[in-house]
Design an enzyme around this catalytic site. Structure first.
Site, PDB file in Angstrom:
ATOM      1  NE  ARG A 249      -2.645  -1.339   3.448  1.00  0.00           N
ATOM      2  CZ  ARG A 249      -2.693  -2.664   4.032  1.00  0.00           C
ATOM      3  NH1 ARG A 249      -3.745  -3.272   3.447  1.00  0.00           N
ATOM      4  NH2 ARG A 249      -2.077  -2.799   5.195  1.00  0.00           N
TER       5      ARG A 249
ATOM      6  CD  GLU B 235       2.760  -6.551  13.999  1.00  0.00           C
ATOM      7  OE1 GLU B 235       1.752  -5.839  13.713  1.00  0.00           O
ATOM      8  OE2 GLU B 235       3.719  -6.551  13.085  1.00  0.00           O
TER       9      GLU B 235
END
Length: 176
Positions: free
Chosen positions: A63, A100
Site C-alpha cells: 500500500r 508481530e
C-alpha cells in the site's frame, strides 16, 4: 470525527476481525476510490514536504506503493519501490525485520537512488514500527539523506514511533 479530523478520514472503513480475530483493519480502499477524498488526502500528505527539496519518494510494499507513487507525482519527485524478496532484478540491498507474527525482508535496487539524494519514506500504517524502521535503515545504507517519513495512519498504542530514527521528522495524518 472531531473538528480537527479531515473530512476524507470518514472514507476509511473499519473492518473488525480482519485478517484474524481481534484485529481492527482500517481499509483505505474506499478513500482511494473517492476522487475528491483521495485528492484531499494527498494534498494533506504532501503539504509539509512541498518546500523540503524531496528528490525521491520511497514507498513500502504494497500500500505504500499507492501512496508513495501518487505523492511523488505531487512533489515532482521520482518514485522508488521497496519490495519484498524476489521481485527486483539486479544488485540489491536488503534489510530484515521482525513483525508481530514473524519476520520479513525488504529490498531495493542498489542503483535506485544517488548518494545524498533527499528521500521521503512513505507507508500506509505505522503500527509496531518494524517495517518503517527497516525501510529507513535500508535507505540509509544507500547513502541517501532521509528527509523524513509519512504515513496515512499511526496506531499510537503500538508504540511504533519509538523505532523511527530521531533525526528525521515523521508525519502521521491520522492517529488512532
Amino acid at each position: 470525527m472531531d473538528d480537527t479530523t479531515p473530512a476524507w478520514a470518514s472514507l476509511i472503513r473499519e473492518v473488525p476481525d480482519f485478517p484474524s480475530p481481534g484485529i481492527l483493519f482500517r481499509d483505505m480502499m474506499p478513500l482511494l476510490a473517492d476522487r475528491a477524498g483521495f485528492a484531499a488526502m494527498l494534498a494533506d500528505l504532501a503539504a509539509p514536504w512541498r518546500e523540503a527539496g524531496i528528490q525521491a519518494v520511497a514507498g513500502v510494499e504494497s500500500r505504500g506503493f499507492i501512496l508513495g507513487a501518487a505523492l511523488a507525482r505531487e512533489l515532482d519527485a521520482g518514485f522508488v519501490p521497496l519490495r519484498k524478496p524476489g521481485k527486483l532484478p539486479g544488485e540489491l540491498f536488503e534489510e530484515s525485520y521482525a513483525l508481530e507474527y514473524g519476520s520479513d525482508r525488504l529490498q531495493v535496487q542498489a542503483n535506485a537512488m544517488r548518494p545524498g539524494e533527499r528521500v521521503l519514506l512513505v507507508d500506509d500504517v505505522l503500527a509496531t514500527g518494524g517495517t518503517l524502521a527497516a525501510a529507513a535503515r535500508l535507505l540509509q545504507r544507500l547513502g541517501v539523506q532521509l528527509a523524513g517519513g509519512a504515513v496515512l495512519m499511526e496506531l499510537e498504542a503500538l508504540g511504533g514511533r519509538a523505532r523511527w530514527p530521531a533525526q528525521a521528522p515523521l508525519l502521521a495524518l491520522l492517529k488512532h
